[in-house]
Write a protein that holds these residues in place. Sequence first.
Motif, PDB file in Angstrom:
ATOM      1  N   THR A 163     -34.836  60.171 -57.048  1.00 55.43           N
ATOM      2  CA  THR A 163     -35.291  61.391 -56.377  1.00 55.43           C
ATOM      3  C   THR A 163     -35.650  61.087 -54.926  1.00 55.43           C
ATOM      4  O   THR A 163     -35.340  61.870 -54.023  1.00 55.43           O
ATOM      5  CB  THR A 163     -36.493  62.002 -57.115  1.00 55.43           C
ATOM      6  OG1 THR A 163     -36.090  62.324 -58.453  1.00 55.43           O
ATOM      7  CG2 THR A 163     -36.987  63.256 -56.429  1.00 55.43           C
ATOM      8  N   CYS A 164     -36.271  59.944 -54.692  1.00 51.44           N
ATOM      9  CA  CYS A 164     -36.629  59.534 -53.338  1.00 51.44           C
ATOM     10  C   CYS A 164     -35.377  59.262 -52.486  1.00 51.44           C
ATOM     11  O   CYS A 164     -35.390  59.472 -51.273  1.00 51.44           O
ATOM     12  CB  CYS A 164     -37.507  58.285 -53.415  1.00 51.44           C
ATOM     13  SG  CYS A 164     -38.244  57.806 -51.850  1.00 51.44           S
ATOM     14  N   ILE A 214     -32.478  60.864 -52.680  1.00 54.88           N
ATOM     15  CA  ILE A 214     -31.681  62.063 -52.411  1.00 54.88           C
ATOM     16  C   ILE A 214     -31.755  62.516 -50.952  1.00 54.88           C
ATOM     17  O   ILE A 214     -30.711  62.708 -50.323  1.00 54.88           O
ATOM     18  CB  ILE A 214     -32.058  63.201 -53.388  1.00 54.88           C
ATOM     19  CG1 ILE A 214     -31.591  62.842 -54.796  1.00 54.88           C
ATOM     20  CG2 ILE A 214     -31.457  64.542 -52.943  1.00 54.88           C
ATOM     21  CD1 ILE A 214     -32.101  63.761 -55.882  1.00 54.88           C
ATOM     22  N   GLN A 262     -27.395  61.596 -58.106  1.00 54.71           N
ATOM     23  CA  GLN A 262     -27.772  62.726 -58.957  1.00 54.71           C
ATOM     24  C   GLN A 262     -27.437  62.447 -60.427  1.00 54.71           C
ATOM     25  O   GLN A 262     -28.198  62.807 -61.319  1.00 54.71           O
ATOM     26  CB  GLN A 262     -27.067  64.007 -58.505  1.00 54.71           C
ATOM     27  CG  GLN A 262     -27.649  64.602 -57.249  1.00 54.71           C
ATOM     28  CD  GLN A 262     -28.967  65.295 -57.518  1.00 54.71           C
ATOM     29  OE1 GLN A 262     -29.971  64.676 -57.842  1.00 54.71           O
ATOM     30  NE2 GLN A 262     -28.967  66.606 -57.379  1.00 54.71           N
ATOM     31  N   ASN A 289     -29.992  59.963 -61.692  1.00 55.73           N
ATOM     32  CA  ASN A 289     -31.253  60.663 -61.830  1.00 55.73           C
ATOM     33  C   ASN A 289     -31.234  61.538 -63.084  1.00 55.73           C
ATOM     34  O   ASN A 289     -32.189  61.555 -63.857  1.00 55.73           O
ATOM     35  CB  ASN A 289     -31.527  61.515 -60.589  1.00 55.73           C
ATOM     36  CG  ASN A 289     -32.967  61.941 -60.476  1.00 55.73           C
ATOM     37  OD1 ASN A 289     -33.825  61.486 -61.212  1.00 55.73           O
ATOM     38  ND2 ASN A 289     -33.229  62.823 -59.533  1.00 55.73           N
ATOM     39  N   PHE A 335     -38.795  66.402 -52.122  1.00 58.72           N
ATOM     40  CA  PHE A 335     -38.209  65.273 -52.849  1.00 58.72           C
ATOM     41  C   PHE A 335     -39.190  64.103 -52.918  1.00 58.72           C
ATOM     42  O   PHE A 335     -39.329  63.463 -53.966  1.00 58.72           O
ATOM     43  CB  PHE A 335     -36.898  64.831 -52.193  1.00 58.72           C
ATOM     44  CG  PHE A 335     -35.780  65.805 -52.379  1.00 58.72           C
ATOM     45  CD1 PHE A 335     -35.087  65.863 -53.588  1.00 58.72           C
ATOM     46  CD2 PHE A 335     -35.413  66.661 -51.357  1.00 58.72           C
ATOM     47  CE1 PHE A 335     -34.052  66.762 -53.768  1.00 58.72           C
ATOM     48  CE2 PHE A 335     -34.381  67.564 -51.527  1.00 58.72           C
ATOM     49  CZ  PHE A 335     -33.698  67.617 -52.742  1.00 58.72           C
ATOM     50  N   ALA A 390     -41.845  64.940 -55.480  1.00 58.27           N
ATOM     51  CA  ALA A 390     -41.355  64.733 -56.844  1.00 58.27           C
ATOM     52  C   ALA A 390     -41.260  63.244 -57.174  1.00 58.27           C
ATOM     53  O   ALA A 390     -41.582  62.821 -58.292  1.00 58.27           O
ATOM     54  CB  ALA A 390     -39.993  65.397 -57.029  1.00 58.27           C
ATOM     55  N   ALA A 391     -40.843  62.439 -56.206  1.00 54.18           N
ATOM     56  CA  ALA A 391     -40.774  60.989 -56.424  1.00 54.18           C
ATOM     57  C   ALA A 391     -42.178  60.419 -56.629  1.00 54.18           C
ATOM     58  O   ALA A 391     -42.381  59.558 -57.496  1.00 54.18           O
ATOM     59  CB  ALA A 391     -40.095  60.310 -55.231  1.00 54.18           C
TER      60      ALA A 391
END
Length: 144
Positions: A36-37, A39, A52, A55, A114, A117-118
């Motif tokens: 996620t980091c 992306i 993706q 992930n 992002f 979320a990470a």
Amino acid sequence: MIPHAAAPLIMEKLFVWRFGKWSILKAAFFLAAFFTCMIPMTENKLLLCVIQSLNGFSLGLVFPLMLGMSIEKIGAEKRATAMGGYQALYALGIFGGPFAAGILNSWMGLKAGFFFAAALGLTATVFAAAWDKKPASYKMFKAK
């Protein structure tokens, strides 16, 4: 979504029996956080698709493990209630996560969501590591 859907199908046969559910959960949370980091820092479309997919595979390991682990030590007569509690907390996250990410995105730009979320994924990794060896502290829900 294909790796996300495939992960639960192969998880038990390839990973859990070999490494244990807690190890897989910690690794999956960490990998989801890492990917996620990555992306917002990815500029190549093919690499973005690979990230993706990885992930999605990581998250495909997390969700069924969490579902199973949330009720495994709950007595059969209380499992429906426990699953309802799990789903209620999950629903709060489904609303709260994007809400908080939207605020961060408005304030600091799209990448902030992002990274948020990470950070949550790393936090989940730390919690999973802390809870891995901790004995259950509840009494009323223990399986008989």
